[in-house]
Design an enzyme around this catalytic site. Sequence first.
Site, PDB file in Angstrom:
ATOM      1  N   ASP A 211       8.112  -2.875   8.478  1.00  0.00           N
ATOM      2  CA  ASP A 211       8.792  -2.349   9.670  1.00  0.00           C
ATOM      3  C   ASP A 211       9.277  -3.473  10.572  1.00  0.00           C
ATOM      4  OD1 ASP A 211       9.110   0.425   9.959  1.00  0.00           O
ATOM      5  OD2 ASP A 211       6.979   0.707  10.394  1.00  0.00           O
TER       6      ASP A 211
ATOM      7  N   GLU B  97      11.212  11.605   8.885  1.00  0.00           N
ATOM      8  CA  GLU B  97       9.914  11.961   9.484  1.00  0.00           C
ATOM      9  C   GLU B  97      10.032  13.237  10.319  1.00  0.00           C
ATOM     10  OE1 GLU B  97       7.864   8.717  11.384  1.00  0.00           O
ATOM     11  OE2 GLU B  97       6.333  10.047  12.233  1.00  0.00           O
TER      12      GLU B  97
ATOM     13  N   ASP C 284       4.606  -0.261  11.443  1.00  0.00           N
ATOM     14  CA  ASP C 284       4.203  -0.650  12.801  1.00  0.00           C
ATOM     15  C   ASP C 284       3.206   0.361  13.374  1.00  0.00           C
ATOM     16  OD1 ASP C 284       6.014   1.383  13.247  1.00  0.00           O
ATOM     17  OD2 ASP C 284       7.231   0.275  14.705  1.00  0.00           O
ATOM     18  N   SER C 285       2.871   1.394  12.569  1.00  0.00           N
ATOM     19  CA  SER C 285       1.728   2.251  12.907  1.00  0.00           C
ATOM     20  C   SER C 285       0.463   1.418  13.033  1.00  0.00           C
ATOM     21  CB  SER C 285       1.530   3.335  11.838  1.00  0.00           C
ATOM     22  OG  SER C 285       1.508   2.770  10.541  1.00  0.00           O
TER      23      SER C 285
END
Length: 265
Positions: A84, A182, A45-46
């Site tokens: 995502d 992350e 979804d970046s």
Amino acid sequence: MSNITVSTLRKLKQAGEKFTCLTAYDASFSQLLDEAGVEVLLVGDSLGMVVQGQDSTLPVNITDMIYHSQNVRRGSRHALIVCDMPFMSYSTPAQALNNAGRLMKEGGAQMVKLEGGAVVLETVRELTSHGIPVCAHLGLLPQSVNKLGGYKVQGRDAADAQNILQDAKDLQDAGADLLVLECVPSALARTISETLEIPVIGIGAGPDTDAQVLVLYDMLGITPGKRPRFSKDFLAEAGTVSAAISAFVTAVKDGSFPGPEHSFE
Ligand code: KIV
């Protein structure tokens, strides 16, 4: 059907061989990544930030994710496609089941990724019991940027580190097949990778996870503004997009990426 499966990735972990993951949003890049041997393509979804120009991932919706997943699926022959689940598309197990089903049936995804620990355990059980593989995501959770107060390294104090480790174990027990970690200190990422049987994919989590992921546009130097510390512009040295992707694959597999300059203590 891709020929990289969750069992391929588990075998690589057991053999101590690193594998690679890059984000992909379209068929052309998907084909290049697949041909370079990238094992996992993440329809992240970046895309809200690097494709749509939003200032966070929050505005991305399920229709966007289905569209990009379809495109990535068309370009790929071998890689495992993980998609995502966007912000607020999995706030209840029932809603998550419906949306994850759409990502798989309409988008052609082979696994879904969702962010969070204890709060998503029931959802992970619901999805996996219906045959939907799940990649969990701990540490810095971009969908919670407003709650976290920015994009900051997580798990630096002992209590936070213990919570992340416990969440990781619980997510594995709930049925997750992969974990993205992350922006956490390298030592915590190493402990979690050694503790879990499922493969751990790091981003800003040091060199000792089972795999590495980067946002494609960051590692090609396309993303405007300051590149995150944990990323590297592989295109600057390699000269062509294909060579940059191959350089990333080689550097992850031989352990030369990430270096200390891309990691956190
Ligand atoms: O959306 C994304 O690109 C991601 C990576 C940062 C792991 O979740």
